[in-house]
Design an enzyme around this catalytic site. Structure first.
Site, PDB file in Angstrom:
ATOM      1  N   TYR A 145       0.652  -1.097   0.099  1.00 16.09           N
ATOM      2  CA  TYR A 145      -0.531   0.080  -0.147  1.00 16.09           C
ATOM      3  C   TYR A 145       1.060   1.539   0.487  1.00 16.09           C
ATOM      4  CZ  TYR A 145      -3.411   3.212   1.666  1.00 16.09           C
ATOM      5  OH  TYR A 145      -3.828   4.521   1.738  1.00 16.09           O
ATOM      6  N   ASP A 240       9.650   2.956  -0.890  1.00 13.88           N
ATOM      7  CA  ASP A 240       8.354   3.341   0.245  1.00 13.88           C
ATOM      8  C   ASP A 240       8.575   2.928   1.230  1.00 13.88           C
ATOM      9  OD1 ASP A 240       6.045   4.581   1.693  1.00 13.88           O
ATOM     10  OD2 ASP A 240       4.381   3.662   0.072  1.00 13.88           O
ATOM     11  N   LYS A 268       5.163   8.433   8.674  1.00 16.24           N
ATOM     12  CA  LYS A 268       4.698   8.158  10.225  1.00 16.24           C
ATOM     13  C   LYS A 268       5.881   8.893  11.095  1.00 16.24           C
ATOM     14  CE  LYS A 268       2.287   4.155   8.474  1.00 16.24           C
ATOM     15  NZ  LYS A 268       1.484   3.970   8.631  1.00 16.24           N
TER      16      LYS A 268
HETATM   17  N1  PLP Z   1       3.281   4.220   1.827  1.00 20.69           N
HETATM   18  C1  PLP Z   1       3.217   3.524   3.442  1.00 20.69           C
HETATM   19  C2  PLP Z   1       3.831   1.776   3.268  1.00 20.69           C
HETATM   20  C3  PLP Z   1       2.447   3.196   4.267  1.00 20.69           C
HETATM   21  O1  PLP Z   1       1.850   2.347   5.312  1.00 20.69           O
HETATM   22  C4  PLP Z   1       0.609   4.266   4.139  1.00 20.69           C
HETATM   23  C5  PLP Z   1       0.321   4.431   5.327  1.00 20.69           C
HETATM   24  O2  PLP Z   1      -0.171   3.408   5.923  1.00 20.69           O
HETATM   25  C6  PLP Z   1       1.484   5.203   3.313  1.00 20.69           C
HETATM   26  C7  PLP Z   1       2.231   4.961   1.650  1.00 20.69           C
HETATM   27  C8  PLP Z   1       0.365   6.427   3.474  1.00 20.69           C
HETATM   28  O3  PLP Z   1       0.054   7.544   4.097  1.00 20.69           O
HETATM   29  P1  PLP Z   1      -0.540   8.064   4.469  1.00 20.69           P
HETATM   30  O4  PLP Z   1      -1.406   7.559   5.537  1.00 20.69           O
HETATM   31  O5  PLP Z   1       0.143   9.670   5.908  1.00 20.69           O
HETATM   32  O6  PLP Z   1      -1.105   8.774   3.414  1.00 20.69           O
END
Ligand code: PLP
Length: 428
Positions: A145, A240, A268
């Protein structure tokens, strides 16, 4: 113990005003058939609901709170920043300080741009990759994700998987038409995709350690293979590390696996519980971002001083010696014990762990990709979840999410959690 009377009352009012009563779907408890606790306050490893009950928290705001809730030094730093004003829409020294702390930790990041969420970070990194390569296609992995970016909301892991939505209505097929998704840990599938169109891919985007199908580690050679394939075909490798950055090590998964990503996305922990995201990488790429270059990306509240202050203090606390070793040791003990007690009671589980994050899958395993994660018993998880909540242990309300530990979790918290786990399994 489900939601108490006050949580129920608040939920009844909230559903009338906000879809599902929440502002992010997984919070709704839909996948575990229940009603969420409304949180009143939190401190250290503990969270307190509107009904005055205390829980040991393993959600930790879904990862950011690696130094625990309401850490006094983080609060002090934020308080001081607040007194100077909440937002200026102009550069501040806070941004420079967080940029230095981040690029020091991530040698692959020559330059960085702060945004407000992980979603914004991945969306912007993809735009930059497409612009820099003058190509359209993106390769991603089933169950990874990357936020709710249109082009990346394909086979996108926990939030989507637990709701049973294949993708999302409202995203035209044209928006995902250049996205190819293949199984995680399957290098052959990656190579086949690139063989079919070697000069078509702008980037490979990957969670180097997946956290959004539950924790799934990369098998030996997988990340190296991605690096090689991307380099050979002139595509960029985007890590990511929104979840893994400053979580697995100061320099995230790329420090542990010794891989240099072209672009890295963060979120995060980098905001210490305030809304911050970032993307960064090679200088020649980042200089293509406006205003140095022509790839447009902007934000009214980007680099917000309060959010930067929370991030700065959190990262500084993480730099103290032994932090990651202690987190790793404690989490390993907890994860191993949960597995051992399950096996002793003939409940088949697979526990996947990376540093201070782990997932218990209720299946025999192994779990190496999204399809294998999906074999986990969701009904059993749901009962387990409610059992743990009754015992005062707050875990993610989804079978495909990670538990997070913080430096505030004590040996006593961990022993209580193990004992609760055993009692809950006995009752299942
Ligand atoms: N990328 C990863 C690996 C994530 O775990 C998340 C959110 O859980 C995101 C992107 C998206 O981040 P946000 O919820 O701050 O938009």
């Amino acid at each position: 113990m489900g939601a108490g009377p006050l949580s129920k009352e608040l939920m009844n009012a909230s559903v009338k005003l906000m879809p599902g009563g929440v502002n992010s779907p997984v919070r709704s408890y839909q996948s575990v058939e229940g009603e969420p606790l409304f949180i009143e306050r939190a401190k250290g490893s503990k969270i307190y609901d509107a009904d005055g009950r205390e829980f040991i928290d393993y959600v930790m705001s879904w990862g950011p709170l690696i130094v625990g809730h309401a850490h006094p030094e983080v609060l002090e730093k934020i308080r001081k920043a607040l007194e100077r004003g909440t937002s200026f829409g102009a550069p501040t020294g806070f941004e420079l300080e967080l940029a230095k702390l981040t690029t020091d930790a991530f040698p692959s990041m020559d330059m960085i741009r702060f945004v407000n969420s992980g979603t914004e970070a991945t969306m912007s990194a993809v735009r930059l990759a497409r612009a820099a390569t003058d190509r359209k296609k993106i390769l991603k992995f089933d169950g990874c994700y990357h936020g709710h970016v249109d082009a990346l909301l394909v086979q996108a892991g926990s939030g989507v998987a637990t709701l049973g939505l294949p993708n999302s209505p409202g995203i035209p097929p044209e928006a995902t038409g250049f996205t190819v998704s293949v199984p995680f840990n399957d290098l052959d599938a990656v190579r086949r995709a690139f063989e079919q169109d070697p000069r078509g891919y702008a980037a490979i985007i990957v969670e180097p350690v997946a956290g959004n199908m539950g924790v799934v580690n990369p098998e030996s050679g997988f990340l190296e293979g991605l690096r090689e394939t991307a380099t050979a075909c002139g595509a960029l490798l985007i890590f990511d590390e929104v979840m893994t950055g400053f979580r697995l090590a100061m320099g995230g998964a790329q420090e542990l696996f010794h891989i240099r990503a072209d672009l890295t996305c963060l979120g995060k922990v980098i905001g210490g519980g305030l809304p911050v995201g970032a993307y960064g990488g090679r200088k020649d790429l980042m200089e293509q971002v406006a205003p140095s270059g022509s790839v447009y990306q902007a934000g009214t509240l980007s680099g917000n001083p309060i959010a930067m202050a929370g991030g700065i203090k959190t990262l500084k606390l993480l730099r103290e010696p032994e932090t990651f070793q202690t987190l790793d040791y404690r989490t390993r003990y907890l994860a191993d014990e949960l597995k051992r007690r399950s096996e002793r009671m003939d409940v088949p589980v697979t526990v996947n762990r990376a540093g201070s994050m782990f997932t218990i899958f209720f299946c025999k395993g192994p779990v190496r990709n999204f399809a294998e994660a999906q074999t986990a018993n969701k009904r059993l998880f749901s009962k387990y979840f409610h059992g743990m909540q009754e015992e005062g242990i707050y875990i993610p309300p989804s079978p495909f999410e990670a538990w997070f530990l913080s430096t505030a979790h004590t040996d006593d918290d961990i022993e209580k959690t193990i004992d609760a786990h055993e009692r809950v399994l006995r009752r299942l």
